[in-house]
Every structure is written in structure tokens, then in C-alpha cells.
Design a protein around this motif. Sequence first.
Motif, PDB file in Angstrom:
ATOM      1  N   LYS A   9       0.836  -1.197   0.000  1.00  0.00           N
ATOM      2  CA  LYS A   9       0.000   0.000   0.000  1.00  0.00           C
ATOM      3  C   LYS A   9       0.872   1.249   0.000  1.00  0.00           C
ATOM      4  O   LYS A   9       1.862   1.324   0.724  1.00  0.00           O
ATOM      5  CB  LYS A   9      -0.906   0.016   1.230  1.00  0.00           C
ATOM      6  N   THR A 383      -9.992   5.956   0.177  1.00  0.00           N
ATOM      7  CA  THR A 383      -8.704   6.242  -0.460  1.00  0.00           C
ATOM      8  C   THR A 383      -7.557   6.277   0.542  1.00  0.00           C
ATOM      9  O   THR A 383      -6.416   5.990   0.188  1.00  0.00           O
ATOM     10  CB  THR A 383      -8.756   7.586  -1.216  1.00  0.00           C
ATOM     11  N   TYR A 384      -7.835   6.647   1.793  1.00  0.00           N
ATOM     12  CA  TYR A 384      -6.753   6.681   2.787  1.00  0.00           C
ATOM     13  C   TYR A 384      -6.129   5.297   2.952  1.00  0.00           C
ATOM     14  O   TYR A 384      -4.900   5.137   2.986  1.00  0.00           O
ATOM     15  CB  TYR A 384      -7.276   7.149   4.149  1.00  0.00           C
ATOM     16  N   GLU A 385      -6.974   4.300   3.062  1.00  0.00           N
ATOM     17  CA  GLU A 385      -6.481   2.935   3.289  1.00  0.00           C
ATOM     18  C   GLU A 385      -5.644   2.419   2.126  1.00  0.00           C
ATOM     19  O   GLU A 385      -4.770   1.566   2.314  1.00  0.00           O
ATOM     20  CB  GLU A 385      -7.667   1.993   3.539  1.00  0.00           C
ATOM     21  N   PHE A 388      -2.041   3.863   2.865  1.00  0.00           N
ATOM     22  CA  PHE A 388      -1.623   3.856   4.270  1.00  0.00           C
ATOM     23  C   PHE A 388      -1.279   2.434   4.696  1.00  0.00           C
ATOM     24  O   PHE A 388      -2.168   1.631   4.974  1.00  0.00           O
ATOM     25  CB  PHE A 388      -2.745   4.423   5.137  1.00  0.00           C
ATOM     26  N   PRO A 394      -6.755   4.915   9.586  1.00  0.00           N
ATOM     27  CA  PRO A 394      -6.356   6.328   9.487  1.00  0.00           C
ATOM     28  C   PRO A 394      -7.470   7.327   9.762  1.00  0.00           C
ATOM     29  O   PRO A 394      -7.267   8.290  10.503  1.00  0.00           O
ATOM     30  CB  PRO A 394      -5.836   6.446   8.047  1.00  0.00           C
ATOM     31  N   MET A 395      -8.648   7.128   9.165  1.00  0.00           N
ATOM     32  CA  MET A 395      -9.713   8.108   9.387  1.00  0.00           C
ATOM     33  C   MET A 395     -10.172   8.118  10.834  1.00  0.00           C
ATOM     34  O   MET A 395     -10.409   9.185  11.421  1.00  0.00           O
ATOM     35  CB  MET A 395     -10.905   7.835   8.465  1.00  0.00           C
ATOM     36  N   PHE A 422       1.149  10.483   7.903  1.00  0.00           N
ATOM     37  CA  PHE A 422      -0.139  10.855   7.323  1.00  0.00           C
ATOM     38  C   PHE A 422       0.009  11.845   6.164  1.00  0.00           C
ATOM     39  O   PHE A 422      -0.972  12.448   5.738  1.00  0.00           O
ATOM     40  CB  PHE A 422      -1.049  11.438   8.405  1.00  0.00           C
ATOM     41  N   THR A 425      -1.931  10.392   3.085  1.00  0.00           N
ATOM     42  CA  THR A 425      -3.384  10.473   3.230  1.00  0.00           C
ATOM     43  C   THR A 425      -3.847  11.919   3.066  1.00  0.00           C
ATOM     44  O   THR A 425      -4.923  12.183   2.534  1.00  0.00           O
ATOM     45  CB  THR A 425      -3.856   9.917   4.586  1.00  0.00           C
ATOM     46  N   GLU A 426      -3.027  12.862   3.492  1.00  0.00           N
ATOM     47  CA  GLU A 426      -3.343  14.279   3.291  1.00  0.00           C
ATOM     48  C   GLU A 426      -3.293  14.639   1.812  1.00  0.00           C
ATOM     49  O   GLU A 426      -4.127  15.389   1.311  1.00  0.00           O
ATOM     50  CB  GLU A 426      -2.359  15.140   4.076  1.00  0.00           C
ATOM     51  N   CYS A 429      -6.437  13.304   0.078  1.00  0.00           N
ATOM     52  CA  CYS A 429      -7.692  13.627   0.749  1.00  0.00           C
ATOM     53  C   CYS A 429      -8.566  14.534  -0.107  1.00  0.00           C
ATOM     54  O   CYS A 429      -8.185  15.666  -0.424  1.00  0.00           O
ATOM     55  CB  CYS A 429      -7.400  14.306   2.094  1.00  0.00           C
ATOM     56  N   HIS A 435      -4.125  16.698   7.590  1.00  0.00           N
ATOM     57  CA  HIS A 435      -3.906  15.494   8.394  1.00  0.00           C
ATOM     58  C   HIS A 435      -2.689  15.610   9.312  1.00  0.00           C
ATOM     59  O   HIS A 435      -2.741  15.209  10.479  1.00  0.00           O
ATOM     60  CB  HIS A 435      -3.738  14.276   7.483  1.00  0.00           C
TER      61      HIS A 435
END
Length: 451
Positions: A9, A383-385, A388, A394-395, A422, A425-426, A429, A435
Motif C-alpha cells: 500500500k 482512499t486513505y487505506e 496507508f 487512518p480516518m 499521514f 493520506t493528506e 484527501c 492530516h
Amino acid sequence: MSNDIKIKKGLDIKLKGAAEKAKENAIISNFYSVRPEDFHSVIPKLIAKVGTKVKAGEPIFYDKSNENVKFVSPVSGEIIDIPRGEKRKILAVKLQADKEQTYVDHGKFNLDAAKPEDVKAHLLASGCWPFIKQRPYDVIANPEKSPKAIFVSGYASAPLAADLDFTLQGKDAELQVAITALSKLTEGEVHISVGKNGNSPLANISGATIHKVSGPHPSGNVGTQINKIDPVNKGEIVWTVNPQDLVIIGELLLTGKFNAERIIALTGSSVKKPRYFVTKLGAEVASMIYDNGVDKNDNIRIISGNVLTGKQVQPDGFLDYYSNTITVIPEGNDYEFFGWNKPIFNKISTSRALTFSWLFPKKEFDLNTNTNGEHRAFVTTGTYEEVFPLDIFPMQILKACMYKDLDEMEALGMYEVAPEDFALTEFVCVSKQPHQDIIRKGLDLMLKEIG
């Protein structure tokens, strides 16, 4: 058991402007700056004042909460200014460097006969301790506590990051001495991660466990490696050290001198000739960028660090204490009218709707700082997962930080994360939430309430 770490990932952000593997000395900077803001949670107490003459490696302030943690001058010279902000907060200690550099001589350290407390005292007295950071909280390590393990990431996967295999060439002796010294400070192991297909001097270090890392960013983040090797649980501490900081520590132990030399990668699409420069911590960024095709009149952003986690600096600013990269990219303060309703080929996205960057996996993009959207409430997209790799939600942990639920933050794994974990993920986002800032505030709250 294999020591290979394969990350699946993540997301590799390929940008134009990677540094050519050519190294030269930067223009010698006349002025240097040490900024307390680079040392998170440190409240500085000044030792020197304006007009004081100092040698390279001489303390200029210490941490008010722990007087043993000293911060030293990267050069010999005179302190010319100590600007202050609100409530008399110290913003920086600015120095004018001498033409001929002189150093504090700490003497060659006899590592073979040294006990752990001797190594610790030497690193504290010489100003090398701030190079050692800890998880939890991602702050300078508490010298009164021992870690269960020490981690060094010798693999940089962030976009346009300095190639550590290149910057560490010829530093085998310094790296070995530093690792040997650090190994005395933990009853656990020293874990070193290197690129699986790289040629790092760290791969030949003795007295440490070597791991070979592969996969997309953030595979090079030390937080990713900690999560896969030896996660941090409540009540546990691990230390982390950057590879180029190991070189400074090793040279101090070998020669007795605090040599704040740093090899910097000047990168970015706004640089006509990206390459590596030899300079020192806290040097003027202008000493490197304006003789390399960067126009002062261009609409650009100068970043001390990489594009995901670095700090914006002004043209007359100074190199961050922990950075080994300066990135210069176009400023994104122009907006494309109705840009959302047509196919896009020049931007990166994890979504395949309208954005076709996935058709060109090897293409290098010329991106600017535009966020391409506005701040809004969290949208659940999954999308974060996708980017990450840590075994953390994460969320959920971001929301726990926002409503300051310490129990939930603990249960979700807050002890082992840092803001840089993070950054991706930022980047992906769709809600444009900050984040890294959310995580930083959450860590600060835990440090204050739990300690």
C-alpha cells in the motif's frame, strides 16, 4: 526469518526535477540560523546573547524542561540577532560566520571502554542529542528513559528526496562508530533499513539488524518500518536517527569536533540544474538556489524538505535543522476555470475518474502547490487505506484526534505514529483536511496529558 519488508500500500509521486548525482560545495554562507521551532516541544533557554562569540559546537541554548539537552552552534562566529515573537518567544538565533572556522574540541572518545552512561553524557554535552528522536510523540528523545529498540531508515522513498546511498558514500567509518555507540544505549536491537535494490553503506554495518525494504512510498518512512518490525505499544519507547545525523555523531566520536556538514539535494521542476551541495545546518537557502537557474522573480515556493512534509521557507530563509533536501516548485495560486469537468492528464490522482495519470506510470509530473479544492468535512471514500500501509485505521485516528478522545487515540495506535506517516493520506484527501497538523496536535495533547 527473512528481514525483507515489502510494502504494497502506498503511492509513488513521480515529479520532475530529481537531483543529478553530482556533488559540489555550496557558496559559503555568511549567515546561519538555529530555530527552536525545528525542535518540537522544546522551550529554549538562552546561554549566549547578542554579541557573543562562539565556536562551532558551542552551546547557545538548552531545553528548559531538561537542561542536559543542549543545542549548539553549527559554525564559529558571532551571534548577531535573536528575533522574538509573541510573548517574547525566541524565533531564531542568527549567527555571522567567521572566515576561519574554529571548533570546540571534545576529544576523541574511547568507545571500547565506555559505559552506556558515558556515551549518553558525551552526546548530551556535545550537542548531538537533538539528533535522536523518540516515538511516541515524535520529539527529541528523553535521555532519562531507555528505548526498547533504535531505528534508522537508510532508504528515502519520498518524492524528490535525497538519495541516501549517494549522500552516505565514503562515510562507512563514521556510520559504524555511531551505530556502535547507539547500540550501547538500548538493551534491544538497532534496526537499519536499506533499499532492497540499493547499494547503501549502511548495509555493511555490524552490530545491527539489517532490513531490505521495497515498495511504494511511504516504505522509506521510519514509522512504516517500526510498524512492520516492532510496533510501539503503551509504555514502550523507540528511538529514531536520520542517517546523515549518524555521520555527524560518528565524526564527533572519532575526532572530537561537531561538524555540522550536510549534503543537500536541490530538487524541483523550478530548478534548471538539480544536484547535490555540501553545506552546513542552518545555512542560507539563497547560497544554493539562485546560482542554479532559479529566478527570484518567478512565482515559486521554496521548501526545506520534501514536498509532502517539508516547511516553506522564504527566499532569505535558512535550511531546516533536520532537512537534507531543498525543493523548489511553482506556486499554485492560480485556478483553472471549470477544471473539474474535463479529462486531466497532467495531475496525479488515485481516482480514475477524469484523471488519467494511471495510464502513464513512468511519467514525471510538473506539479505546483495548488490543492485543487477547498477544505470541507471528511468524506468517506476508502482512499486513505489504499496509501496507508500501517496496521491502523487512518480516518478513525484522525477523528479521535479532532475530538480529543485520549482513550480512543491510545486504542487506535497513536503511540507509534508521527505527522509524516499521514502525509500521503493528506495528499489524496478529497476533503483537503490538514492530516499532519491534526496528528501533531493530537500527539501534543497526549504528551501534555499522559506524558
